[in-house]
Design a protein around this motif. Structure first.
Motif, PDB file in Angstrom:
ATOM      1  N   THR A   1     -63.407-107.902 -78.852  1.00  0.00           N
ATOM      2  CA  THR A   1     -63.944-106.536 -79.173  1.00  0.00           C
ATOM      3  C   THR A   1     -64.085-106.021 -77.933  1.00  0.00           C
ATOM      4  N   PRO A   2     -63.678-104.833 -77.674  1.00  0.00           N
ATOM      5  CA  PRO A   2     -63.828-104.038 -76.454  1.00  0.00           C
ATOM      6  C   PRO A   2     -65.400-103.457 -76.570  1.00  0.00           C
ATOM      7  N   PRO A   3     -65.867-103.214 -75.507  1.00  0.00           N
ATOM      8  CA  PRO A   3     -67.412-102.541 -75.073  1.00  0.00           C
ATOM      9  C   PRO A   3     -67.049-101.327 -75.915  1.00  0.00           C
ATOM     10  N   PRO A   4     -68.399-100.584 -76.249  1.00  0.00           N
ATOM     11  CA  PRO A   4     -68.097 -99.223 -76.721  1.00  0.00           C
ATOM     12  C   PRO A   4     -67.767 -98.327 -75.538  1.00  0.00           C
ATOM     13  N   TYR A   5     -66.792 -97.320 -75.896  1.00  0.00           N
ATOM     14  CA  TYR A   5     -66.227 -96.472 -75.189  1.00  0.00           C
ATOM     15  C   TYR A   5     -67.427 -95.469 -74.488  1.00  0.00           C
ATOM     16  N   PRO A   6     -67.184 -95.674 -73.281  1.00  0.00           N
ATOM     17  CA  PRO A   6     -68.350 -95.061 -72.511  1.00  0.00           C
ATOM     18  C   PRO A   6     -68.286 -93.608 -72.377  1.00  0.00           C
ATOM     19  N   GLY A   7     -67.151 -92.840 -72.802  1.00  0.00           N
ATOM     20  CA  GLY A   7     -67.160 -91.296 -72.656  1.00  0.00           C
ATOM     21  C   GLY A   7     -65.892 -91.000 -72.576  1.00  0.00           C
TER      22      GLY A   7
ATOM     23  N   PRO B   1     -45.168-109.825 -73.485  1.00  0.00           N
ATOM     24  CA  PRO B   1     -44.939-111.017 -72.977  1.00  0.00           C
ATOM     25  C   PRO B   1     -45.882-111.355 -71.863  1.00  0.00           C
ATOM     26  N   LEU B   2     -46.720-110.301 -71.173  1.00  0.00           N
ATOM     27  CA  LEU B   2     -47.694-110.545 -70.062  1.00  0.00           C
ATOM     28  C   LEU B   2     -49.162-110.623 -70.560  1.00  0.00           C
ATOM     29  N   CYS B   3     -49.323-110.770 -71.835  1.00  0.00           N
ATOM     30  CA  CYS B   3     -50.654-110.647 -72.298  1.00  0.00           C
ATOM     31  C   CYS B   3     -51.243-112.031 -71.883  1.00  0.00           C
ATOM     32  N   GLY B   4     -50.681-113.286 -71.710  1.00  0.00           N
ATOM     33  CA  GLY B   4     -51.343-114.454 -71.428  1.00  0.00           C
ATOM     34  C   GLY B   4     -51.797-114.177 -70.006  1.00  0.00           C
ATOM     35  N   TRP B   5     -51.236-113.399 -69.092  1.00  0.00           N
ATOM     36  CA  TRP B   5     -51.780-113.199 -67.992  1.00  0.00           C
ATOM     37  C   TRP B   5     -52.983-112.355 -67.649  1.00  0.00           C
ATOM     38  N   CYS B   6     -53.332-111.641 -68.802  1.00  0.00           N
ATOM     39  CA  CYS B   6     -54.154-110.523 -68.842  1.00  0.00           C
ATOM     40  C   CYS B   6     -55.819-110.978 -68.781  1.00  0.00           C
ATOM     41  N   SER B   7     -56.426-110.567 -67.915  1.00  0.00           N
ATOM     42  CA  SER B   7     -57.923-111.133 -67.683  1.00  0.00           C
ATOM     43  C   SER B   7     -58.860-110.418 -68.934  1.00  0.00           C
ATOM     44  N   PHE B   8     -58.182-109.362 -69.624  1.00  0.00           N
ATOM     45  CA  PHE B   8     -59.221-108.740 -70.465  1.00  0.00           C
ATOM     46  C   PHE B   8     -58.572-109.248 -72.009  1.00  0.00           C
ATOM     47  N   GLN B   9     -58.033-110.276 -72.204  1.00  0.00           N
ATOM     48  CA  GLN B   9     -57.584-110.924 -73.524  1.00  0.00           C
ATOM     49  C   GLN B   9     -58.888-111.111 -74.460  1.00  0.00           C
ATOM     50  N   ALA B  10     -59.815-111.635 -73.969  1.00  0.00           N
ATOM     51  CA  ALA B  10     -60.885-111.840 -74.588  1.00  0.00           C
ATOM     52  C   ALA B  10     -61.588-110.618 -75.399  1.00  0.00           C
ATOM     53  N   LEU B  11     -61.395-109.352 -74.601  1.00  0.00           N
ATOM     54  CA  LEU B  11     -61.981-108.013 -75.195  1.00  0.00           C
ATOM     55  C   LEU B  11     -60.886-107.245 -76.056  1.00  0.00           C
ATOM     56  N   CYS B  12     -59.772-108.098 -76.187  1.00  0.00           N
ATOM     57  CA  CYS B  12     -58.682-107.179 -76.943  1.00  0.00           C
ATOM     58  C   CYS B  12     -58.666-107.689 -78.411  1.00  0.00           C
ATOM     59  N   PRO B  13     -58.464-106.287 -79.231  1.00  0.00           N
ATOM     60  CA  PRO B  13     -58.411-106.383 -80.736  1.00  0.00           C
ATOM     61  C   PRO B  13     -57.301-107.250 -81.218  1.00  0.00           C
ATOM     62  N   ALA B  14     -56.084-106.881 -80.258  1.00  0.00           N
ATOM     63  CA  ALA B  14     -55.057-107.779 -80.728  1.00  0.00           C
ATOM     64  C   ALA B  14     -54.999-109.154 -80.588  1.00  0.00           C
TER      65      ALA B  14
END
Length: 283
Positions: free
Chosen positions: A268-274, A251-264
């Motif tokens: 698309t998230p950035p490549p995993y850095p390590g 229910p808190l996804c609407g307030w998440c600043s990372f929503q544009a990077l979320c596959p859900a």
């Protein structure tokens, strides 16, 4: 009767750090934890979060004054200087309102309302905190450092400790009360382990609606919290090693600043850095 625990003679090698906020991030959404802690993706300033930071700063400074001077007018008078100091510390604050003086004035008025709510809940002239905005930390047997910042510790003449935390929002409903109290149990655990005295009371003050949330900790509760934190860190270690930080819709996804990077949400998230375990911040 206060509970005591034996002090440790030496600390194990630190393998990582965890704060209540970052623990809550991973519990709510492992991908959010990854983007915030490992990738360190920049996030825009949230006026609501900044408002909370400002009100906390004013309440901390208020107790610098002698008891008779701790008035609502004095607290209001601290707002402009505290806001200027916060803006100097983070230059993004200067652009928070895009030079909209009317919007900024309304936002500062909300801060004043929260301060007025605090004074309705408690008279600071009768409170003498032992410590304010105190950094606490403790290294568990496995090397995990628990860390955080406690808004206020009150210590009675007989040694009893009250852990106090200010919240500028409204009290959660019963479904989310345990989540809110997890932070306090986390702090109580660290205080207990570092000082050898179990806090007598955990107190959350919700300035948004003038509500208190109290909890009297018991040894079994804090030991369960310690086990929970260790299990959570084990899950973080596994996710860090495999790179599998799965998104978790809620229910808190609407307030998440990372929503544009979320596959859900089609991102698309950035490549995993390590695979290096990060030291989580204490915020």
């Amino acid at each position: 009767m206060t509970e005591t625990v034996p002090s440790e003679t030496s600390e194990p090698a630190v393998v990582g750090s965890l704060s209540p906020s970052r623990a809550s991030d991973f519990t709510a959404c492992p991908l959010k934890y990854r983007l915030r802690v490992i990738d360190k993706v920049p996030e825009p300033l949230d006026p609501v979060a900044v408002r909370g930071t400002l009100v906390h700063a004013v309440l901390e400074k208020l107790f610098d004054a002698e008891a008779p001077q701790r008035t609502l007018d004095a607290a209001r008078g601290l707002l402009p200087g505290s806001w200027a100091a916060l803006s100097d510390e983070d230059e993004r604050c200067g652009s928070l309102f895009d030079a909209d003086a009317e919007h900024e004035a309304a936002w500062l008025a909300e801060c004043e309302q929260l301060l007025a709510s605090y004074f309705r809940m408690e008279d600071p002239q009768w409170v003498e905190p032992a410590e304010r905005e105190i950094k606490v930390e403790h290294v568990l047997d496995g090397g995990l450092r628990l860390r955080g910042i406690v808004d206020r510790l009150d210590v009675a003449p007989d040694g009893r400790i009250r852990v106090v935390d200010y919240k500028t929002g409204k009290a959660p409903n019963e479904r989310f009360a345990d989540k809110a109290m997890f932070q306090m149990r986390f702090y109580a655990l660290v205080v207990w382990r570092t000082r050898g005295v179990m806090p007598s009371l955990l107190q959350l003050m919700y300035l948004g609606d003038g509500t208190f949330l109290h909890y009297v900790p018991e040894e079994a509760d804090l030991l369960a919290t310690e086990r929970r934190v260790k299990a959570l860190w084990s899950a973080i270690e596994t996710a860090t090693r495999t790179g599998e930080f799965l998104p978790r819709k809620g229910p808190l996804c609407g307030w998440c600043s990372f929503q544009a990077l979320c596959p859900a949400w089609g991102g698309t998230p950035p490549p995993y850095p390590g695979h290096e375990l990060p030291a989580a911040t204490a915020s």
